[in-house]
Scaffold this motif. Structure first.
Motif, mmCIF file in Angstrom:
data_model
loop_
_atom_site.group_PDB
_atom_site.id
_atom_site.type_symbol
_atom_site.label_atom_id
_atom_site.label_comp_id
_atom_site.label_asym_id
_atom_site.label_seq_id
_atom_site.Cartn_x
_atom_site.Cartn_y
_atom_site.Cartn_z
ATOM 1 N N ILE A 39 0.830 -1.298 0.059
ATOM 2 C CA ILE A 39 0.196 0.002 -0.025
ATOM 3 C C ILE A 39 0.701 1.235 -0.008
ATOM 4 C CG2 ILE A 39 -1.721 1.221 1.195
ATOM 5 C CD1 ILE A 39 -1.849 -1.692 2.695
ATOM 6 N N LEU A 40 0.857 2.107 -1.109
ATOM 7 C CA LEU A 40 1.581 3.182 -1.231
ATOM 8 C C LEU A 40 1.133 4.643 -0.962
ATOM 9 C CD1 LEU A 40 3.267 1.724 -4.362
ATOM 10 C CD2 LEU A 40 3.675 1.008 -2.042
ATOM 11 N N SER A 41 1.897 5.499 -0.334
ATOM 12 C CA SER A 41 1.484 6.886 -0.238
ATOM 13 C C SER A 41 1.508 7.525 -1.697
ATOM 14 C CB SER A 41 2.224 7.714 0.828
ATOM 15 O OG SER A 41 3.451 7.718 0.261
ATOM 16 N N TYR A 42 0.976 8.667 -1.968
ATOM 17 C CA TYR A 42 1.053 9.418 -3.069
ATOM 18 C C TYR A 42 2.596 9.789 -3.351
ATOM 19 C CZ TYR A 42 -3.849 9.333 -2.753
ATOM 20 O OH TYR A 42 -5.123 9.158 -2.664
ATOM 21 N N THR A 43 3.321 10.015 -2.664
ATOM 22 C CA THR A 43 4.783 10.579 -2.453
ATOM 23 C C THR A 43 5.526 9.169 -3.017
ATOM 24 O OG1 THR A 43 4.737 11.930 -0.693
ATOM 25 C CG2 THR A 43 6.747 11.003 -1.260
ATOM 26 N N GLU A 68 -1.019 -7.189 -6.245
ATOM 27 C CA GLU A 68 -1.482 -5.804 -6.934
ATOM 28 C C GLU A 68 -1.093 -4.722 -5.909
ATOM 29 O OE1 GLU A 68 -2.211 -5.082 -10.180
ATOM 30 O OE2 GLU A 68 -1.759 -7.236 -10.506
ATOM 31 N N LEU A 69 -0.430 -3.545 -6.321
ATOM 32 C CA LEU A 69 -0.284 -2.418 -5.542
ATOM 33 C C LEU A 69 -1.440 -1.607 -5.259
ATOM 34 C CD1 LEU A 69 2.910 -1.084 -7.364
ATOM 35 C CD2 LEU A 69 2.758 -2.777 -5.627
ATOM 36 N N PRO A 74 -9.823 4.787 -2.056
ATOM 37 C CA PRO A 74 -10.834 3.905 -2.238
ATOM 38 C C PRO A 74 -10.628 2.075 -2.094
ATOM 39 C CG PRO A 74 -11.358 5.558 -3.457
ATOM 40 C CD PRO A 74 -10.136 5.817 -3.047
ATOM 41 N N ASP A 75 -9.202 2.001 -2.844
ATOM 42 C CA ASP A 75 -8.956 0.520 -2.775
ATOM 43 C C ASP A 75 -8.382 0.180 -1.403
ATOM 44 O OD1 ASP A 75 -9.520 0.389 -5.622
ATOM 45 O OD2 ASP A 75 -7.608 0.773 -6.433
ATOM 46 N N ALA A 76 -7.930 1.263 -0.846
ATOM 47 C CA ALA A 76 -7.322 0.735 0.552
ATOM 48 C C ALA A 76 -8.556 0.548 1.571
ATOM 49 C CB ALA A 76 -6.460 1.798 1.099
ATOM 50 N N ALA A 102 -1.417 10.531 14.130
ATOM 51 C CA ALA A 102 -1.780 10.861 15.459
ATOM 52 C C ALA A 102 -3.041 11.739 15.566
ATOM 53 C CB ALA A 102 -0.528 11.333 15.880
ATOM 54 N N ASN A 103 -3.258 12.805 14.517
ATOM 55 C CA ASN A 103 -4.426 13.359 14.824
ATOM 56 C C ASN A 103 -5.576 13.287 13.812
ATOM 57 O OD1 ASN A 103 -3.212 16.055 16.408
ATOM 58 N ND2 ASN A 103 -1.489 15.175 15.065
ATOM 59 N N ALA A 104 -5.597 11.892 13.489
ATOM 60 C CA ALA A 104 -6.760 11.345 12.919
ATOM 61 C C ALA A 104 -6.924 11.861 11.510
ATOM 62 C CB ALA A 104 -8.039 11.470 13.642
ATOM 63 N N LEU A 105 -6.028 12.355 10.584
ATOM 64 C CA LEU A 105 -6.126 12.682 9.363
ATOM 65 C C LEU A 105 -5.973 11.476 8.491
ATOM 66 C CD1 LEU A 105 -4.356 16.116 9.467
ATOM 67 C CD2 LEU A 105 -6.577 15.801 9.436
ATOM 68 N N THR A 106 -6.481 11.247 7.522
ATOM 69 C CA THR A 106 -6.670 10.298 6.378
ATOM 70 C C THR A 106 -6.570 10.402 5.046
ATOM 71 O OG1 THR A 106 -7.858 8.724 8.286
ATOM 72 C CG2 THR A 106 -7.769 8.041 6.285
ATOM 73 N N ASP A 107 -5.595 10.973 4.642
ATOM 74 C CA ASP A 107 -5.364 11.439 3.088
ATOM 75 C C ASP A 107 -4.478 10.855 2.148
ATOM 76 O OD1 ASP A 107 -2.903 12.349 4.238
ATOM 77 O OD2 ASP A 107 -2.910 14.274 3.749
ATOM 78 N N SER A 108 -4.248 9.532 2.586
ATOM 79 C CA SER A 108 -3.328 8.812 1.840
ATOM 80 C C SER A 108 -3.858 7.308 2.065
ATOM 81 C CB SER A 108 -1.803 8.777 2.167
ATOM 82 O OG SER A 108 -1.820 7.900 3.252
ATOM 83 N N PRO A 109 -3.767 6.457 0.869
ATOM 84 C CA PRO A 109 -3.915 5.082 0.994
ATOM 85 C C PRO A 109 -3.317 4.277 2.164
ATOM 86 C CG PRO A 109 -3.236 5.611 -1.235
ATOM 87 C CD PRO A 109 -2.919 6.854 -0.389
#
Length: 199
Positions: A39-43, A68-69, A74-76, A102-109
């Motif tokens: 599972i990959l971050s956008y970076t 598959e990566l 949505p895929d994660a 730690a601050n409950a932000l979910t902006d990456s797979p």
């Protein structure tokens, strides 16, 4: 405990200098007959650095795991309710992603897969690699260390004189940390000496 038959989500974030330490541990998990889902971050997906090109990293991960990566939120998301993981690993975990988690932000797979795993009460193993863990990010590190179902690959200062706030996990301890986390235990000692002064 054996990892044979276990399904492990493996999230990577943008500490590119740490990939050479992480990729052999992914191979070890596969050799232990675990299913490893990358599972990959956008970076990770898009950034070329002096430590390698993004396309080469993606190709190697697919070759190592045979899976598959996962590259979108949505895929994660189904990795929690529809495709539960025995354990979710994030290694390396940058300071940026650590502060978001730690601050409950979910902006990456990667962060979505971790959130989905925690929602199911599953274990999440973190392998930190950050230059500010003993600086502003220290509060986020301690918040995660105090959070139920989150476990850490043992870590220490990698360069206390040139980078006194930096902490990096000993990635060679990744498989045994995963085994302990699945059993509900933190691999000890969690604070280790990584730097040795010249004699």
């Amino acid at each position: 405990m054996s990892l044979s038959g276990k399904t492990i989500g493996f999230g990577l974030t943008g500490s590119h200098c740490t990939y050479d330490a992480v990729f052999p541990e992914i191979k070890r998990l596969v050799d232990m007959q675990a299913t490893v889902i990358p599972i990959l971050s956008y970076t990770v997906q898009k950034t070329d650095t002096r430590f390698g090109d993004a396309t080469d990293h993606l190709k190697k991960l697919k070759e190592l795991t045979g899976e598959e990566l996962i590259m979108t939120i949505p895929d994660a998301e189904p990795l929690g309710p529809k495709r539960p993981l025995d354990c979710m690993v994030i290694a390396p975990l940058t300071g940026n992603s650590m502060s978001k988690m730690a601050n409950a932000l979910t902006d990456s797979p990667v962060l979505m897969a971790a959130k989905a795993t925690l929602r199911n009460g599953g274990p999440v193993v973190l392998g930190i690699s950050t230059n500010d863990a003993l600086g502003l990010n220290g509060a986020n590190l301690m918040r995660l260390m105090a959070t139920k179902n989150i476990y850490f690959i043992p870590y220490g200062q990698d360069d206390p004189y040139k980078k006194p706030n930096s902490l990096v996990a000993d990635m060679t301890k990744l498989p045994e940390t995963v085994e302990a986390a699945i059993a509900g235990r933190q691999k000890q000692p969690v604070l280790i000496q990584r730097h040795f002064e010249d004699a």
